[in-house]
Design a protein around this motif. Structure first.
Motif, mmCIF file in Angstrom:
data_model
loop_
_atom_site.group_PDB
_atom_site.id
_atom_site.type_symbol
_atom_site.label_atom_id
_atom_site.label_comp_id
_atom_site.label_asym_id
_atom_site.label_seq_id
_atom_site.Cartn_x
_atom_site.Cartn_y
_atom_site.Cartn_z
ATOM 1 N N PRO A 187 -30.157 -27.086 17.433
ATOM 2 C CA PRO A 187 -30.623 -25.757 17.440
ATOM 3 C C PRO A 187 -31.344 -25.473 16.022
ATOM 4 O O PRO A 187 -31.030 -25.681 15.126
ATOM 5 N N SER A 218 -42.398 -30.624 15.071
ATOM 6 C CA SER A 218 -42.683 -29.270 15.717
ATOM 7 C C SER A 218 -43.988 -28.821 15.334
ATOM 8 O O SER A 218 -44.394 -27.760 16.161
ATOM 9 N N THR A 222 -42.924 -27.918 20.754
ATOM 10 C CA THR A 222 -41.430 -27.567 20.633
ATOM 11 C C THR A 222 -40.665 -27.922 21.812
ATOM 12 O O THR A 222 -39.667 -27.288 21.955
ATOM 13 N N LYS A 224 -37.961 -29.280 23.634
ATOM 14 C CA LYS A 224 -36.580 -29.368 23.095
ATOM 15 C C LYS A 224 -35.610 -30.820 23.129
ATOM 16 O O LYS A 224 -34.685 -31.070 22.486
ATOM 17 N N SER A 513 -41.735 -23.291 24.036
ATOM 18 C CA SER A 513 -40.456 -23.143 24.745
ATOM 19 C C SER A 513 -40.070 -21.880 24.436
ATOM 20 O O SER A 513 -40.373 -21.123 23.501
ATOM 21 N N ASP A 515 -36.654 -19.371 24.368
ATOM 22 C CA ASP A 515 -35.406 -19.599 23.762
ATOM 23 C C ASP A 515 -34.534 -18.309 24.560
ATOM 24 O O ASP A 515 -33.442 -18.668 25.098
ATOM 25 N N ALA A 516 -34.837 -17.136 24.549
ATOM 26 C CA ALA A 516 -34.113 -15.835 24.818
ATOM 27 C C ALA A 516 -34.200 -15.639 26.398
ATOM 28 O O ALA A 516 -33.475 -15.031 26.973
ATOM 29 N N GLU A 521 -39.584 -11.676 24.883
ATOM 30 C CA GLU A 521 -39.966 -12.798 24.110
ATOM 31 C C GLU A 521 -41.230 -13.371 24.883
ATOM 32 O O GLU A 521 -42.175 -14.049 24.145
ATOM 33 N N ASN A 582 -34.235 -25.026 30.765
ATOM 34 C CA ASN A 582 -35.489 -24.964 29.829
ATOM 35 C C ASN A 582 -36.616 -24.257 30.441
ATOM 36 O O ASN A 582 -36.831 -24.508 31.856
ATOM 37 N N ASP A 584 -40.797 -23.248 29.757
ATOM 38 C CA ASP A 584 -41.921 -23.268 28.807
ATOM 39 C C ASP A 584 -43.042 -22.352 29.299
ATOM 40 O O ASP A 584 -43.106 -22.299 30.617
#
Length: 676
Positions: A187, A218, A222, A224, A513, A515-516, A521, A582, A584
């Motif tokens: 993370p 990065s 991005t 993961k 990517s 995240d939330a 976002e 995930n 994107d």
């Protein structure tokens, strides 16, 4: 016109005029577009000149020690083809687009020629090097080896960062690394790499000679998945120096001539962008991807549902497949079988080409992946090469006319070729020269046939498309060993990849990517990417309104399922995507230049072809025999003949084996069919 894709190029030129062809200020052109497509290979560089409806071609030797040299020699030769005399200044004043593709990345990976890399990883993930090596142990050892340093994330984010970051960099440079890759897992990896970057820039500012180039995972993606993101950074860092040095040098020299549009780099995803907006890994197999674009058009013209291709250059044979009009593309593409974070066309490169080195190992012939390249080249080139290659064998078999080879621009030395084959193949195998030549030929054809079966699915309906300077030469033999009964050779085979890049779009593509998984976002990142796209497309010379922007969400679920949702109007996060592992956000900005041509062609045998001469060649069944030679430029649609024979034009030779028959199509291409 009597050329297989000339009508298409006219349509492409027309579409560019109508669509507001990029001309520095986004204005359209009132005349037929003039474009130069350059495909840089390990041994030869191909140039395709599209001047309205006219399509012309030429080739030059690649200068691997200075790629800008062969780039401008290619422009000089192109101007000579166009105007009858060398006038680069005039060419660059008149040309609308120069597109460039290259196999240099493919060749560098294949031959392991590049910088020594060092790798800095998260101290909590000490198993990561082992996992990375499992993808390709030999490649990992060649690129990274033992040059690895671990740093704990709390150290990077803490008060001791200045000391520990400097130590890590110094350890790797002392071990011989001249470029570094930083890739943290877990993370917040982006924040950790940003912190490392600030320390590194403060302690090793870029203006210092001792500042070692550092690439952060990065910075590229991005993604993961740590293994994939790290391999992406490693491969990009390995390819970056040679591509950067050459391309910026070439672009600066073009500016000196006041060329009105920037040099465009053709990418493996099938589109192009200017040098400053292209990353090295996307140039991997970009030359072969041009061939895939050509294969799609060729399959459509002749209504082929299943086509496999062999694009044989000096260093590699690139293999692809087109089924029902589509070539294999992966959202997470592969380099040497290693999954990377960017979409790439699925093209397999085998280390066997016209300049690949033949050696005897354990009583058998081994081919490549090492190549003699253009310098010194095969022994028969007379440039100092002493290794045996299939080019030397083909000359000694009588397949080439030394006076007309390479358009008559290069003499061939039989004595040097014979010495190389005798020393490296015949004597170690205890064979005479002729027996060694047959053995070399069969080994070469078997290797390519084996790679075809390893990478493609061959059926009774499969047609093999043979192109590249050396593609048509042994195509019938490769097809026989692969179990394929029909072979197609485009009239533009010698520069087919250069031709294929001529209809690409200009684009910029972005992936981040989420995240939330929240609407807030999504809106924030979408706005940021749209702003970035607007700036980047302006830098490409594309005015607002001349390109399209499409945004999509791509979700990967726990069961491996992938779902895509195109965002239209108000961007809304789909409720079903909350269950994904995930998600994107992808944004694609595209300046459309492609033309969807509807041209079709017929194949019908009408008149026996007239031979232009004869040649004595070595055959496996009958020894040395005299066969007819047919010049493609002298034949008309419907002309046909049976093997054994030689079919040739300025820049390629095709050996038609006994039991095969060829016919020239309506558009000047060649279809070969096995009769028995």
């Amino acid at each position: 016109m009597s050329h297989s894709f000339k009508e298409q190029s006219a349509l492409v030129a027309h579409k560019r005029r109508g669509a507001g062809h990029v001309k520095g200020k986004g204005e359209g052109s009132s005349k037929m577009a003039l474009q130069i497509n350059i495909d840089n290979g390990g041994t030869l560089t191909d140039i395709c000149i599209m001047d309205g409806e006219k399509v012309k071609k030429t080739k030059i030797l690649t200068t691997p020690y200075d790629l800008s040299k062969c780039f401008f020699e290619g422009l000089q030769k192109a101007s000579g083809v166009l105007y009858g005399n060398t006038d680069v200044k005039r060419l660059l004043e008149e040309v609308d687009l120069i597109r460039y593709s290259t196999t240099q990345g493919t060749n560098a990976i294949c031959e392991r020629k590049g910088p020594r890399l060092g790798l800095i990883l998260n101290g909590a993930e000490r198993n990561l090097p082992k996992l990375l090596a499992e993808h390709d142990r030999e490649l990992f050892e060649a690129l990274i080896g033992e040059r690895i340093v671990f740093l704990n994330t709390d150290v990077v984010m803490g008060a001791e960062a200045d000391v520990e970051v400097v130590k890590a960099i110094n350890v790797l440079t002392a071990a011989g690394a001249n470029r570094l890759v930083v890739s943290f897992d877990g993370p917040g990896f982006q924040n950790i790499e940003d912190r490392f970057k600030k320390v590194a820039l403060r302690k090793f500012p870029r203006h210092l000679l001792g500042a070692v180039p550092i690439l952060y995972g990065s910075d590229l993606t991005t993604d993961k998945e740590a293994e994939r993101r790290t391999w992406t950074a490693i491969i990009n860092s390995f390819l970056h120096p040679s591509m950067e040095g050459f391309l910026y040098n070439a672009e600066n020299r073009l500016r000196e001539f006041r060329m009105k549009n920037p040099l465009l780099i053709f990418r493996n995803d099938g589109d192009a962008s200017r040098v400053a907006k292209t990353i090295a890994i996307k140039t991997y197999s970009s030359g072969p991807r041009g061939g895939m674009e050509g294969m799609k058009a060729f399959a459509k013209i002749y209504d082929f549902s299943d086509v496999v291709s062999i694009d044989v250059g000096g260093t590699t044979t690139d293999i692809g497949q087109c089924v029902e009009g589509k070539v294999a593309e992966a959202r997470r593409g592969h380099v040497e079988g290693i999954s990377v974070s960017f979409p790439l066309c699925e093209i397999m490169s085998a280390g066997a080409g016209g300049s690949s080195i033949f050696r005897v190992k354990d009583g058998h012939i081994a081919i490549g992946p090492e190549s003699v390249g253009a310098v010194p080249g095969p022994a028969c080139f007379g440039r100092g090469g002493k290794e045996a290659t299939i080019t030397d064998a083909s000359l000694l078999c009588g397949l080439f006319d030394p006076t007309s080879y390479f358009g008559g621009g290069m003499g061939l030395d039989r004595d040097r070729a014979a010495a190389a084959v005798k020393t490296n193949i015949a004597d170690p195998l205890g064979l005479g020269i002729d027996a060694a030549l047959i053995t070399m030929e069969k080994a070469y054809e078997a290797k390519i046939a084996d790679e075809l079966h390893r990478f493609t699915n061959i059926s009774e309906n499969t047609v093999m498309l043979a192109f590249g300077g050396a593609g048509p030469l042994n195509a019938c033999g490769v097809a026989e060993q692969a179990g394929i009964r029909q072979v197609a050779v485009p009239q533009m085979a010698a520069v087919f990849s250069a031709y294929g890049i001529g209809a690409c779009d200009i684009s910029q593509r972005y992936v981040v990517s989420l995240d939330a998984f929240s609407a807030e976002e999504l809106h924030e990142k979408l706005e940021n990417l749209n702003t970035k796209a607007s700036r980047d497309m302006f830098a490409e010379g594309c005015a607002d309104g001349s390109y399209t922007v499409q945004a999509s969400l791509v979700a990967t679920f726990p069961d491996g399922r992938v779902a895509t949702q195109v965002l239209q109007g108000e961007a809304v996060f789909p409720p079903a995507f909350f269950e994904a592992d995930n998600v994107d956000l992808e944004v694609n900005a595209v300046k459309l230049l492609r033309s969807g041509g509807s041209r079709t062609a017929g194949v019908k045998a009408l008149n026996p072809a007239r031979a232009s001469g004869s040649r004595t060649i070595l055959t496996a069944q009958d020894g040395r025999i005299t066969v007819p030679v047919y010049r493609l430029g002298n034949m008309q649609p419907g002309d046909h003949a049976a093997g054994p024979a030689i079919l040739e034009e300025d820049y390629f030779t095709c050996r038609v084996l006994k039991g095969w028959r060829f016919v020239v199509t309506d558009l000047g291409d060649v279809m070969l069919n096995r009769e028995d």
